[in-house]
Design a protein around this motif. Structure first.
Motif, PDB file in Angstrom:
ATOM      1  N   SER A  65      -3.186   4.047  -1.787  1.00  0.00           N
ATOM      2  CA  SER A  65      -4.323   4.201  -0.780  1.00  0.00           C
ATOM      3  C   SER A  65      -4.776   5.540  -0.429  1.00  0.00           C
ATOM      4  O   SER A  65      -5.620   5.988   0.317  1.00  0.00           O
ATOM      5  CB  SER A  65      -3.859   3.134   0.481  1.00  0.00           C
ATOM      6  N   ASN A  66      -3.861   6.550  -0.677  1.00  0.00           N
ATOM      7  CA  ASN A  66      -4.301   7.977  -0.400  1.00  0.00           C
ATOM      8  C   ASN A  66      -3.476   8.814  -1.059  1.00  0.00           C
ATOM      9  O   ASN A  66      -1.961   8.329  -1.689  1.00  0.00           O
ATOM     10  CB  ASN A  66      -3.731   8.146   1.390  1.00  0.00           C
TER      11      ASN A  66
ATOM     12  N   PHE B 260       3.705   8.925   9.001  1.00  0.00           N
ATOM     13  CA  PHE B 260       3.580   9.500   7.524  1.00  0.00           C
ATOM     14  C   PHE B 260       4.197  10.354   7.440  1.00  0.00           C
ATOM     15  O   PHE B 260       4.833  11.091   8.337  1.00  0.00           O
ATOM     16  CB  PHE B 260       2.079   9.561   7.390  1.00  0.00           C
ATOM     17  N   GLU B 261       4.448  10.935   6.012  1.00  0.00           N
ATOM     18  CA  GLU B 261       5.392  12.173   5.943  1.00  0.00           C
ATOM     19  C   GLU B 261       5.030  13.341   6.342  1.00  0.00           C
ATOM     20  O   GLU B 261       3.531  13.755   6.059  1.00  0.00           O
ATOM     21  CB  GLU B 261       5.792  12.118   4.190  1.00  0.00           C
TER      22      GLU B 261
ATOM     23  N   ALA C 103       0.935  -1.091   0.133  1.00  0.00           N
ATOM     24  CA  ALA C 103       0.005  -0.060  -0.183  1.00  0.00           C
ATOM     25  C   ALA C 103       0.885   1.300  -0.136  1.00  0.00           C
ATOM     26  O   ALA C 103       1.861   1.313   0.809  1.00  0.00           O
ATOM     27  CB  ALA C 103      -0.869   0.082   1.123  1.00  0.00           C
ATOM     28  N   ALA C 104       0.627   2.165  -0.976  1.00  0.00           N
ATOM     29  CA  ALA C 104       1.454   3.438  -0.873  1.00  0.00           C
ATOM     30  C   ALA C 104       0.640   4.719  -0.964  1.00  0.00           C
ATOM     31  O   ALA C 104      -0.447   4.563  -1.448  1.00  0.00           O
ATOM     32  CB  ALA C 104       2.492   3.157  -2.244  1.00  0.00           C
ATOM     33  N   GLY C 105       1.449   5.701  -0.632  1.00  0.00           N
ATOM     34  CA  GLY C 105       0.722   6.993  -0.740  1.00  0.00           C
ATOM     35  C   GLY C 105       1.320   7.724  -2.189  1.00  0.00           C
ATOM     36  O   GLY C 105       2.521   7.361  -2.585  1.00  0.00           O
TER      37      GLY C 105
ATOM     38  N   GLY D  26       6.118   4.548   0.408  1.00  0.00           N
ATOM     39  CA  GLY D  26       5.770   3.410   1.374  1.00  0.00           C
ATOM     40  C   GLY D  26       6.727   3.027   2.214  1.00  0.00           C
ATOM     41  O   GLY D  26       7.921   3.614   2.411  1.00  0.00           O
TER      42      GLY D  26
HETATM   43  N1  HPA Z   1       3.223   7.167   3.174  1.00  0.00           N
HETATM   44  C1  HPA Z   1       3.911   5.987   3.550  1.00  0.00           C
HETATM   45  N2  HPA Z   1       3.442   4.817   3.551  1.00  0.00           N
HETATM   46  C2  HPA Z   1       2.111   4.648   3.130  1.00  0.00           C
HETATM   47  C3  HPA Z   1       1.281   5.623   2.854  1.00  0.00           C
HETATM   48  C4  HPA Z   1       1.909   6.980   2.799  1.00  0.00           C
HETATM   49  O1  HPA Z   1       1.135   7.950   2.593  1.00  0.00           O
HETATM   50  N3  HPA Z   1       0.149   5.283   2.294  1.00  0.00           N
HETATM   51  C5  HPA Z   1       0.431   3.786   2.561  1.00  0.00           C
HETATM   52  N4  HPA Z   1       1.405   3.442   3.054  1.00  0.00           N
END
Ligand code: HPA
Length: 280
Positions: free
Chosen positions: A240-241, A198-199, A116-118, A216
């Motif tokens: 995911s966002n 998160f960042e 899952a990644a932003g 991620g």
């Molecule tokens: N940042 C880092 N990792 C993540 C994010 C994100 O916005 N969304 C899902 N994993």
């Protein structure tokens, strides 16, 4: 004393698994946050909870079941990791990547990794899928390379090439499958940070400046270890966002898990399409 994972630790885990299974898995799949549903597609599965495998890192995170599911996926003998451990949980990098070593020892030639990644790329939307065509090993550059420590010569050389971390032929097959099924598939660069926070907006502006499309907390260490052992890698980010570049919204783990529900059906089609279209 050698504080790093050794070949003995790896073989202990591999032996336990091989005693429980009758097939020889060829492809491994790692399912990230909220993406575990794909394991339901495995036929006649042998299921091993991570706790039952010696030295295997157990994930403590909601959305990671922590089971190894072994059986046929689209006719291909496969080993599916439903959930993974992360560096931020307190594991060392070589512990985080021990499963890759074990799967290499069991004869896996290809690993399909999901996360899952932003989204950093402004064109990406939650629910989209990106196939990785490269990565930025920021966490490795900062000293946390999973290959730190004595080189495991059984797997590969001290200074492995990283010119093509992600397999071009497999990316091509994923692209074709996406087109055939009218799934929008981005191709981009993933950057791995340690997390778990998160960042910040300034972090994100920096990451955008250095060429990242998605961010991620996994995948890159696994890919580095896989490539050290010449295992082919295909990796997907489920977006995911959106990155919170101006600090106007909040990013939550619940949001990440909810987006997984939109992403799993697409990933299922893409991964099954790839499995169908080549020999492993
Ligand atoms: N940042 C880092 N990792 C993540 C994010 C994100 O916005 N969304 C899902 N994993």
């Amino acid at each position: 004393m050698n504080p790093f994972v050794t070949i003995k630790d790896i073989d202990q885990a591999a032996d336990r698994i091989s005693k429980k299974i009758k097939i020889t898995p060829k492809v491994a799949l790692i399912l990230g946050s909220g993406l575990g549903g794909l394991a339901d597609e495995v036929l006649d599965p042998v299921i091993l909870p991570y706790q039952d495998i010696p030295n295997w890192p157990v994930s403590t995170i909601l959305g990671h079941s922590g089971r190894l599911v072994i059986g046929l996926l689209n006719g291909v003998p496969a080993m599916v990791m439903q959930g993974r451990a992360h560096y931020y949980e307190g594991y060392a990098m070589d512990q985080v990547t021990l499963p890759i070593r074990v799967m290499q020892r069991l004869g896996i030639g290809t690993i399909i990794i999901t996360n899952a990644a932003g989204a950093i790329n402004p064109k990406y939307q939650p629910g989209d899928v990106m196939v990785l065509n490269d990565h930025i090993a920021l966490i490795g550059m900062a000293g946390l390379n999973p290959l730190r420590g004595p080189n495991l010569d059984e797997f590969g050389e001290r200074f492995p090439d990283m010119g093509r971390p992600y397999d071009r032929e497999l990316i091509e097959l994923a692209t074709t499958t996406a087109k055939e099924n009218r799934i929008q598939l981005h191709k981009g660069v993933y950057v791995c940070l340690s997390g778990p926070s998160f960042e910040s907006p300034a972090d994100l502006r920096f990451l955008r400046g250095i060429g990242a499309d998605a961010v991620g907390m996994s995948t890159v260490p696994e890919t580095i270890v896989a490539r050290h052992g010449k295992t082919r890698v295909l990796a997907f980010s489920g977006i995911s966002n959106k990155a919170n570049l101006d600090g106007s919204t909040e990013t939550t783990h619940e949001e990440v898990l909810a987006a997984g529900k939109m992403i799993v059906p697409k990933l299922t089609i893409l991964i099954k399409g790839v499995l169908e279209s080549t020999e492993f």
